[in-house]
Design a protein around this motif. Sequence first.
Motif, PDB file in Angstrom:
ATOM      1  N   UNK A 145       9.620  -7.105  -6.552  1.00 39.58           N
ATOM      2  CA  UNK A 145       9.317  -5.718  -6.020  1.00 39.58           C
ATOM      3  C   UNK A 145      10.361  -4.713  -6.630  1.00 39.58           C
ATOM      4  N   UNK A 146      11.667  -5.091  -8.011  1.00 35.98           N
ATOM      5  CA  UNK A 146      12.747  -4.801  -7.884  1.00 35.98           C
ATOM      6  C   UNK A 146      13.168  -4.574  -7.099  1.00 35.98           C
ATOM      7  N   UNK A 147      13.445  -5.591  -5.607  1.00 35.53           N
ATOM      8  CA  UNK A 147      14.212  -5.459  -5.201  1.00 35.53           C
ATOM      9  C   UNK A 147      16.010  -6.043  -5.339  1.00 35.53           C
ATOM     10  N   UNK A 148      16.139  -6.245  -6.147  1.00 33.72           N
ATOM     11  CA  UNK A 148      17.983  -6.840  -6.405  1.00 33.72           C
ATOM     12  C   UNK A 148      18.206  -5.758  -7.901  1.00 33.72           C
ATOM     13  N   UNK A 149      19.383  -5.342  -7.760  1.00 36.83           N
ATOM     14  CA  UNK A 149      20.190  -4.472  -8.148  1.00 36.83           C
ATOM     15  C   UNK A 149      21.258  -5.278  -9.074  1.00 36.83           C
ATOM     16  N   UNK A 150      21.892  -4.638 -10.159  1.00 35.21           N
ATOM     17  CA  UNK A 150      23.333  -5.305 -10.118  1.00 35.21           C
ATOM     18  C   UNK A 150      23.598  -3.926 -11.219  1.00 35.21           C
ATOM     19  N   UNK A 151      25.101  -4.041 -11.494  1.00 37.90           N
ATOM     20  CA  UNK A 151      25.540  -3.187 -12.399  1.00 37.90           C
ATOM     21  C   UNK A 151      26.399  -3.374 -12.849  1.00 37.90           C
ATOM     22  N   UNK A 152      26.518  -3.045 -14.038  1.00 33.87           N
ATOM     23  CA  UNK A 152      27.445  -3.641 -15.517  1.00 33.87           C
ATOM     24  C   UNK A 152      28.499  -2.071 -16.042  1.00 33.87           C
ATOM     25  N   UNK A 153      29.784  -3.119 -16.981  1.00 34.20           N
ATOM     26  CA  UNK A 153      30.705  -1.995 -17.339  1.00 34.20           C
ATOM     27  C   UNK A 153      31.086  -2.533 -18.479  1.00 34.20           C
ATOM     28  N   UNK A 154      31.407  -1.595 -19.604  1.00 35.10           N
ATOM     29  CA  UNK A 154      32.541  -2.633 -20.779  1.00 35.10           C
ATOM     30  C   UNK A 154      33.366  -3.919 -20.467  1.00 35.10           C
ATOM     31  N   UNK A 155      32.571  -4.963 -21.137  1.00 35.18           N
ATOM     32  CA  UNK A 155      32.718  -5.965 -21.136  1.00 35.18           C
ATOM     33  C   UNK A 155      32.124  -7.054 -20.884  1.00 35.18           C
ATOM     34  N   UNK A 156      30.970  -6.585 -20.035  1.00 34.78           N
ATOM     35  CA  UNK A 156      30.646  -7.358 -18.952  1.00 34.78           C
ATOM     36  C   UNK A 156      28.812  -7.423 -19.473  1.00 34.78           C
ATOM     37  N   UNK A 157      28.454  -9.553 -19.440  1.00 34.45           N
ATOM     38  CA  UNK A 157      27.515  -9.465 -20.109  1.00 34.45           C
ATOM     39  C   UNK A 157      26.609 -10.021 -19.188  1.00 34.45           C
ATOM     40  N   UNK A 158      25.218  -9.006 -19.845  1.00 32.63           N
ATOM     41  CA  UNK A 158      24.396  -9.102 -18.754  1.00 32.63           C
ATOM     42  C   UNK A 158      23.206 -10.466 -19.337  1.00 32.63           C
ATOM     43  N   UNK A 159      22.621 -11.439 -18.320  1.00 33.16           N
ATOM     44  CA  UNK A 159      21.642 -12.026 -19.003  1.00 33.16           C
ATOM     45  C   UNK A 159      20.414 -12.189 -18.291  1.00 33.16           C
ATOM     46  N   UNK A 160      18.927 -12.194 -18.350  1.00 34.54           N
ATOM     47  CA  UNK A 160      17.687 -11.447 -18.378  1.00 34.54           C
ATOM     48  C   UNK A 160      17.154 -13.138 -18.699  1.00 34.54           C
ATOM     49  N   UNK A 161      16.240 -14.085 -17.719  1.00 34.08           N
ATOM     50  CA  UNK A 161      15.482 -15.656 -17.698  1.00 34.08           C
ATOM     51  C   UNK A 161      14.025 -14.884 -18.078  1.00 34.08           C
ATOM     52  N   UNK A 162      13.695 -15.713 -19.063  1.00 31.98           N
ATOM     53  CA  UNK A 162      12.676 -15.342 -19.710  1.00 31.98           C
ATOM     54  C   UNK A 162      11.422 -15.095 -18.229  1.00 31.98           C
TER      55      UNK A 162
END
Length: 169
Positions: free
Chosen positions: A99-116
Motif C-alpha cells: 500500500x506504499x506504506x514505507x517511505x525513505x528519503x535519499x540525498x547526494x551521495x546516497x545509494x538506493x537499492x530496489x529489489x525485484x
Amino acid sequence: MTHDGDHTHSHDHSASDEPRWKHDGIRVIKGDQLDPNTAQTPGMFRQAAVNHARVGAQKIWAGTVAIEPDAKTGVHHHGALESVIFVIRGKARMRWGDRLEFVADAGPGDFIFVPPYVPHQEINADPDNVLECVLVRSDNEAVVVNITDIEPVEKPENVYWTDPIHRNS
C-alpha cells in the motif's frame, strides 16, 4: 627468461589473430554523449550510457535520470530486475510496499537499492529543484509493470509510467 606477455620479435597480427578484447574491451562513454532514446516518464528525462545497443552489454543497463521538481511516477515494479540509484543532486523519495506504506528519503551521495518485484513510486521530494541520479539495472530489458490497483500515496504527474512497450492511460 621470457614471459608470455613479452614480445621481443615482430608478429603480423591479422584482425582474426588479435584477442577480441583489443577492439571490444573497455569503453568510455562521455557524459555529453548519452543516448536519450530510452523509456521516458513525464517529468523525468533518462539517458542511456551503457546498454546493449551502445556497447553490447548483455546483463546491465546504466544511465542518468533528471527528475523535475515535484515529479513522481505511478506505482510500478521492474519484474526480476534489481536497480541501484545513486543520488548526485537533490532529494529523492521512494515509497514502496503493498500500500506504499514505507517511505525513505535519499540525498547526494546516497545509494538506493530496489529489489525485484517491489511495488514502488519514485518521487522528487523537492518542489523547487531538479533531482539528478545515476541509475543501474541488472538487465537490458526495459521491464516496467504498472500497478493500477494500488492507490499511490502521492499522485503521479498526469500519466503513469510510459515507455515504448508498456503504455497506460
